[in-house]
Motif scaffolding. Structure first.
Motif, PDB file in Angstrom:
ATOM      1  N   PRO A 197       0.825  -1.220   0.000  1.00 41.15           N
ATOM      2  CA  PRO A 197       0.000   0.000   0.000  1.00 41.15           C
ATOM      3  C   PRO A 197       0.853   1.260   0.000  1.00 41.15           C
ATOM      4  N   LYS A 198       0.276   2.338  -0.519  1.00 42.68           N
ATOM      5  CA  LYS A 198       0.971   3.624  -0.515  1.00 42.68           C
ATOM      6  C   LYS A 198       0.811   4.340   0.819  1.00 42.68           C
ATOM      7  N   GLU A 199      -0.230   3.987   1.535  1.00 40.38           N
ATOM      8  CA  GLU A 199      -0.526   4.663   2.798  1.00 40.38           C
ATOM      9  C   GLU A 199      -1.269   3.700   3.706  1.00 40.38           C
ATOM     10  N   LEU A 200      -1.153   3.896   5.019  1.00 41.29           N
ATOM     11  CA  LEU A 200      -1.878   3.095   5.992  1.00 41.29           C
ATOM     12  C   LEU A 200      -2.713   4.010   6.884  1.00 41.29           C
ATOM     13  N   ASN A 260      -7.733   4.692  -1.142  1.00 45.63           N
ATOM     14  CA  ASN A 260      -6.537   4.109  -1.758  1.00 45.63           C
ATOM     15  C   ASN A 260      -5.449   3.966  -0.694  1.00 45.63           C
ATOM     16  N   ALA A 261      -5.756   3.183   0.336  1.00 45.82           N
ATOM     17  CA  ALA A 261      -4.857   2.976   1.464  1.00 45.82           C
ATOM     18  C   ALA A 261      -5.098   1.589   2.036  1.00 45.82           C
ATOM     19  N   LYS A 265     -10.123   8.450   2.338  1.00 51.92           N
ATOM     20  CA  LYS A 265      -8.968   7.939   1.602  1.00 51.92           C
ATOM     21  C   LYS A 265      -9.103   6.427   1.453  1.00 51.92           C
ATOM     22  N   TYR A 267     -11.075  -0.723   0.540  1.00 54.64           N
ATOM     23  CA  TYR A 267      -9.686  -0.287   0.654  1.00 54.64           C
ATOM     24  C   TYR A 267      -8.749  -1.171  -0.161  1.00 54.64           C
ATOM     25  N   ASP A 268      -7.528  -0.699  -0.328  1.00 55.08           N
ATOM     26  CA  ASP A 268      -6.552  -1.425  -1.142  1.00 55.08           C
ATOM     27  C   ASP A 268      -6.173  -2.763  -0.525  1.00 55.08           C
ATOM     28  N   ASP A 287       0.334   7.029  12.429  1.00 49.67           N
ATOM     29  CA  ASP A 287      -0.660   8.016  12.018  1.00 49.67           C
ATOM     30  C   ASP A 287      -1.268   8.779  13.184  1.00 49.67           C
ATOM     31  N   PHE A 319       6.247   3.369   7.389  1.00 51.61           N
ATOM     32  CA  PHE A 319       4.996   4.110   7.493  1.00 51.61           C
ATOM     33  C   PHE A 319       4.983   4.822   8.843  1.00 51.61           C
TER      34      PHE A 319
END
Length: 350
Positions: free
Chosen positions: A175-178, A191-192, A189, A220-221, A340, A337
């Motif tokens: 994944p690009k983001e978590l 695409n995470a 979001k 989600y992704d 968050d 990552f």
């Protein structure tokens, strides 16, 4: 009012709190485990607790690192004192409507004594059974299956060794983001990936009702398998159980076509016998550095586990949630990552 997530150890109990209810702490802890932390702690403008001393003690019993709070900054000092007294005494004047309570209890399968509640003695209507159903134990067996998620095992494969761990296949996805599971329902979001590097109580409901979240996770992704805790002072049986639960939930969602990245955790070296089972060599895996930097023993245990994980799994890509640590990951590609929760605090402070 804005909800704040504050460190448990940062909250200040009111030194003159007139109401003490230590006998209720374990009941409140049971309620939080079952339903989540649904009632925030109320604090004043200085961070001193107005209402929620028992919930704070329950949170510490559950080893929660942060809890939701509401800051009643607009109240005067006199209003704070009055509110504290009123909040502590409100339950003393409440009564039950037996007829309405009977309707609410109908069909519920909860032992309310776990939450310290002594309900009125209400006679429930008996359930009439047919001749075929008389003496049938199927409902009880179904309840047991649900409790231990025996009914989802048929969707999963297991290792053939002694441990029989559920197998999470390598989906080859990064994944690009978590984002944390606690924001999955509200985040825009999509695409995470969804991570579970949270206090266990925040995602225990995924274990209790896994089918409820299939459609949510499909948005989600990918997801990381749940990070059920492995504390050093846990009995070894509980550590095995929590690794098993993480694998089973991951394998279950993967059976629905949801990309799953296995989350790996460990404790002392004896856990190495089972904590890497169910993951094939060369897989993409995730680990965390949270809580290990400031403790020399925890850091050494983390390094020992990473070294063993590399020997056993030889991951192709290693997703690390939290800050960077100086370590030789050999041939594995490492993707970091940021925590968050810390990122959110930084963004709010700007």
């Amino acid at each position: 009012m804005e909800l704040e997530f504050l460190k448990t150890d940062s909250l200040i109990p009111y030194e003159n709190n007139p109401r003490h209810n230590d006998s209720a702490v374990r009941f409140v802890a049971n309620s939080i485990k079952e339903f989540g932390f649904q009632v925030p702690i109320v604090i004043d403008k200085n961070g001193v607790i107005i209402a929620g001393h028992t919930r704070l003690k329950a949170a510490k019993l559950l080893r929660m690192t942060e809890i939701p709070c509401i800051r009643a900054a607009a109240l005067s000092d006199d209003q704070v004192k009055a509110f504290r007294i009123a909040d502590n005494s409100v339950s003393e004047v409440s009564t039950w409507d037996d007829a309405l309570l009977k309707l609410e209890l109908e069909g519920l399968d909860f032992d309310f004594s776990d939450f310290g509640l002594k309900l009125p003695d209400i006679k429930m209507d008996p359930i009439e059974l047919t001749d075929e159903e008389e003496g049938y134990y199927g409902d009880e067996r179904e309840r047991t299956n649900r409790t231990y998620n025996l009914d989802i095992q048929s969707r999963c494969e297991f290792t053939k060794d002694f441990w029989q761990m559920p197998i999470i296949q390598n989906d080859g996805f990064v994944p690009k983001e978590l984002i944390g599971f606690n924001y999955a329902k509200t985040s825009e979001k999509k695409n995470a990936g969804i991570h579970f590097y949270l206090d266990d109580y925040q995602f225990e409901r995924v274990w209790n009702c896994p089918e409820k979240y299939v459609e949510l996770f499909r948005e989600y992704d990918c997801i990381l398998s749940p990070d059920f805790s492995l504390y050093m002072d846990m009995p070894m049986q509980m550590k095995v159980w929590n690794v098993y639960r993480s694998r089973l939930i991951g394998a279950y969602y993967q059976s629905y076509g949801i990309p799953v990245i296995p989350t790996l955790s460990w404790a002392e070296k004896e856990t190495f016998d089972f904590c890497f089972k169910g993951i094939s060599k060369g897989s993409i895996v995730s680990i965390s550095t949270i809580g290990v930097k400031k403790d020399k023993d925890a850091l050494q245990m983390w390094k020992n586990g990473v070294k063993e994980m590399i020997e056993v799994i030889d991951p192709s890509i290693l997703l690390i949630y939290g800050g960077k640590l100086d370590f030789d990951f050999r041939d594995a590609e490492v993707v970091y990552f940021e925590n968050d929760t810390l990122r959110r605090w930084k963004d709010e402070s700007v």
